[in-house]
Scaffold this active site. Sequence first.
Site, PDB file in Angstrom:
ATOM      1  N   LYS A  81       6.522  -4.831  -1.378  1.00  0.00           N
ATOM      2  CA  LYS A  81       5.703  -5.728  -2.185  1.00  0.00           C
ATOM      3  C   LYS A  81       6.399  -6.054  -3.499  1.00  0.00           C
ATOM      4  CE  LYS A  81       1.073  -4.597  -0.487  1.00  0.00           C
ATOM      5  NZ  LYS A  81      -0.272  -4.121  -0.873  1.00  0.00           N
ATOM      6  N   ARG A  92       0.567   3.404   9.897  1.00  0.00           N
ATOM      7  CA  ARG A  92       1.085   3.762   8.563  1.00  0.00           C
ATOM      8  C   ARG A  92       0.182   4.816   7.916  1.00  0.00           C
ATOM      9  NH1 ARG A  92       3.848   1.949   3.761  1.00  0.00           N
ATOM     10  NH2 ARG A  92       2.466   1.623   1.975  1.00  0.00           N
ATOM     11  N   HIS A 142      -1.424  -1.116  10.615  1.00  0.00           N
ATOM     12  CA  HIS A 142      -1.615  -0.353   9.380  1.00  0.00           C
ATOM     13  C   HIS A 142      -2.219   1.019   9.664  1.00  0.00           C
ATOM     14  CE1 HIS A 142      -0.781  -1.147   5.209  1.00  0.00           C
ATOM     15  NE2 HIS A 142      -1.883  -0.514   4.846  1.00  0.00           N
ATOM     16  N   TYR A 168      -5.131   9.438   0.393  1.00  0.00           N
ATOM     17  CA  TYR A 168      -4.855  10.291   1.541  1.00  0.00           C
ATOM     18  C   TYR A 168      -5.283  11.736   1.305  1.00  0.00           C
ATOM     19  CZ  TYR A 168      -2.449   6.237   3.250  1.00  0.00           C
ATOM     20  OH  TYR A 168      -2.178   4.963   3.671  1.00  0.00           O
ATOM     21  N   HIS A 201       4.404   2.957  -2.902  1.00  0.00           N
ATOM     22  CA  HIS A 201       3.267   2.678  -3.775  1.00  0.00           C
ATOM     23  C   HIS A 201       3.716   2.664  -5.228  1.00  0.00           C
ATOM     24  CE1 HIS A 201       0.187   4.354  -0.640  1.00  0.00           C
ATOM     25  NE2 HIS A 201       0.529   3.111  -0.400  1.00  0.00           N
ATOM     26  N   ARG A 256       5.177  -0.818   6.137  1.00  0.00           N
ATOM     27  CA  ARG A 256       4.130  -1.834   6.200  1.00  0.00           C
ATOM     28  C   ARG A 256       4.481  -2.804   7.320  1.00  0.00           C
ATOM     29  NH1 ARG A 256       5.181  -1.493   0.498  1.00  0.00           N
ATOM     30  NH2 ARG A 256       3.379  -0.710  -0.678  1.00  0.00           N
TER      31      ARG A 256
END
Length: 292
Positions: free
Chosen positions: A166, A235, A232, A267, A258, A142
């Site tokens: 995150k 990514r 992004h 995806y 994730h 990220r």
Amino acid sequence: MTAIEDFLAMLAAERGAAANTLAAYRRDLEQAEGWVGSLERAEASELAVLQCRWAALAPASAARKASALRQFYGFCLDEGLRADDPSHALPRAATRRPLPKVLGHDDIAALFSCAEREAESGEAQAIRLLTLLELLYGSGLRVTELVSLPLAAVPRDAPVLTVTGKGGASRMVPVGGRARQALSRWLTVRPRGGTALFPGRSGGHLTRVRLFQLLKALAARAGIDPAKLGPHVLRHAFATHLLEGGADLRVLQTLLGHADIATTQIYTHVDAARLMRLVNERHPLARRTPRG
């Protein structure tokens, strides 16, 4: 503490929710409480008025607010704060998550060709840009994870980076041979001092905005529409191209950091769209005009 405070404390402690996530949940819940009164005691009929309150919002915004309330009422049930769940009265916005933008292989090749050519000059800024590009596309970081990397995160023996993602969650990210070479070159020309791997002018680290500007400018020099490129997007390209190459979805989830595999599954839709285009463009029947 109020039920909202207890709920937010649970999100922080048990789910590792980031500060920005907690702030967004707080805003949504307190705004709803301002319209219907105490959420802890609100009836389904009172929650139904939120349909009008959210009418002018984008579908995604309304869906986010409804999700915050549904999770809050799930928490209230678990904690015995309520005996029922009135969230069935909340509006259900029909949202469809947009497919992420992805650069094609030709654009990626042009981007790297330009960055590598410029780095041959030995200029520190050009070598830094190539290193950033290698880590964005080669490791799928990220933007915030990349620019905030400390110098101590650079691998010594193991070909991995330790990344804080995150919610403060740490994960190990593999660094390919190309990226390791770029990192080694960057460390020889990196300005001395500071703890950031990519120092900024203010003494901290390179900012997200500055990285965005650098990539846009590189795209223009590589003959790519700058509107197609952002940190992004690289990514997304990392994830999509790995999936095209046969990567397992669970492995991809781990690499991307994730928490929920549902996020990674977007995806598969990108790849499905590519396959459908391939069939429509290349299949022999695609060139035949239907009779009648």
